[in-house]
Write a protein that holds these residues in place. Structure first.
Motif, PDB file in Angstrom:
ATOM      1  N   ARG A  79      43.037  43.779  44.062  1.00  0.00           N
ATOM      2  CA  ARG A  79      44.170  42.999  43.553  1.00  0.00           C
ATOM      3  C   ARG A  79      43.755  42.002  42.479  1.00  0.00           C
ATOM      4  O   ARG A  79      44.501  41.755  41.550  1.00  0.00           O
ATOM      5  CB  ARG A  79      44.852  42.258  44.707  1.00  0.00           C
ATOM      6  N   THR A 107      39.792  40.348  45.727  1.00  0.00           N
ATOM      7  CA  THR A 107      40.806  40.600  46.742  1.00  0.00           C
ATOM      8  C   THR A 107      41.055  42.097  46.861  1.00  0.00           C
ATOM      9  O   THR A 107      41.288  42.770  45.857  1.00  0.00           O
ATOM     10  CB  THR A 107      42.125  39.889  46.377  1.00  0.00           C
ATOM     11  N   ILE A 139      40.986  38.290  50.835  1.00  0.00           N
ATOM     12  CA  ILE A 139      40.174  37.606  49.820  1.00  0.00           C
ATOM     13  C   ILE A 139      38.743  37.509  50.324  1.00  0.00           C
ATOM     14  O   ILE A 139      38.493  37.039  51.430  1.00  0.00           O
ATOM     15  CB  ILE A 139      40.730  36.203  49.516  1.00  0.00           C
ATOM     16  N   SER A 144      49.274  41.011  49.507  1.00  0.00           N
ATOM     17  CA  SER A 144      48.420  39.858  49.242  1.00  0.00           C
ATOM     18  C   SER A 144      46.944  40.186  49.416  1.00  0.00           C
ATOM     19  O   SER A 144      46.100  39.629  48.745  1.00  0.00           O
ATOM     20  CB  SER A 144      48.797  38.694  50.154  1.00  0.00           C
ATOM     21  N   SER A 193      35.699  35.073  43.804  1.00  0.00           N
ATOM     22  CA  SER A 193      36.221  35.954  44.854  1.00  0.00           C
ATOM     23  C   SER A 193      36.734  37.265  44.277  1.00  0.00           C
ATOM     24  O   SER A 193      36.903  37.400  43.064  1.00  0.00           O
ATOM     25  CB  SER A 193      37.354  35.264  45.613  1.00  0.00           C
TER      26      SER A 193
END
Length: 157
Positions: free
Chosen positions: A32, A57, A127, A124, A55
Motif C-alpha cells: 500500500r 504497508t 504497517i 489499510s 515503514s
C-alpha cells in the motif's frame, strides 16, 4: 581578555531511501505504501546516535497471505556495514527490525534478518516499521547534496 572557542554545529542532511520490488502472483496482496527512512540533520558533535523510522504497508490481500521481506545492502554491498554517500563523503548507518537496534535487516544470502508477517484483507493493511540508526562520532562533511543510499525491499508473497 579571555577568549573561548565554541565549536560550530556541523549538520548534514541525510536520507536512506528505500525502494520496493515485489512479486505479485495473481494479485494476492498489495504493497500500500512505503515511507523512507529520513534522518534529517546529523550533528557531528552529538554524543548520541541519530535515529529515524520508515515503514512499508502490506494490505488488501485476497486472503490472509504470509509474506517475507528482504533488504538489500545498498551501495556499500555489505548488509552489516551500510553507508550513505554525498559525493566522495561517506557516513555509516544501518537498518534494524526494532527500536532496540540489535538485529540488522537483510536476509539476502542468509545475512541479516528478514521481516515475515501476514498481509490482511483490510485496505489499510499492516504497517511494518523500519528503524534506522547513524552511530555518533562520525566526521560527516557538510555538503550541497544530502547523504543518501538506496536499499531495495523485496517482498515475496
Amino acid at each position: 581578555m579571555k577568549l573561548t572557542t565554541v565549536p560550530t554545529r556541523r549538520l548534514c542532511l541525510i536520507a536512506a531511501l528505500l525502494t520496493l520490488s515485489y512479486f505479485q502472483a495473481n494479485a494476492a496482496c498489495r504493497v500500500r505504501s512505503i515511507v523512507p527512512v529520513v534522518f534529517g540533520n546529523y550533528n557531528v558533535f552529538s554524543a548520541t546516535p541519530t535515529t529515524a523510522v520508515g515503514s512499508f504497508t502490506v494490505g488488501r490481500c485476497t486472503s490472509a497471505m504470509p509474506y517475507v521481506a528482504t533488504f538489500s545492502a545498498g551501495s556499500s554491498g555489505n548488509i552489516n556495514a551500510r553507508t550513505m554517500k554525498s559525493g566522495t563523503n561517506v557516513l555509516s548507518y544501518n537498518l534494524y527490525d526494532s527500536i532496540a537496534y540489535t538485529t540488522v535487516l537483510g536476509g539476502v544470502g542468509g545475512v541479516g534478518a528478514t521481516v515475515a508477517g501476514t498481509g490482511v484483507t483490510a485496505r489499510s493493511g499492516v504497517i511494518v516499521s523500519i528503524y534506522g540508526r547513524i552511530p555518533a562520532g562520525q566526521d560527516a562533511m557538510a555538503s550541497v547534496t544530502p547523504y543518501s543510499d538506496t536499499v531495495t525491499i523485496t517482498i515475496t508473497f
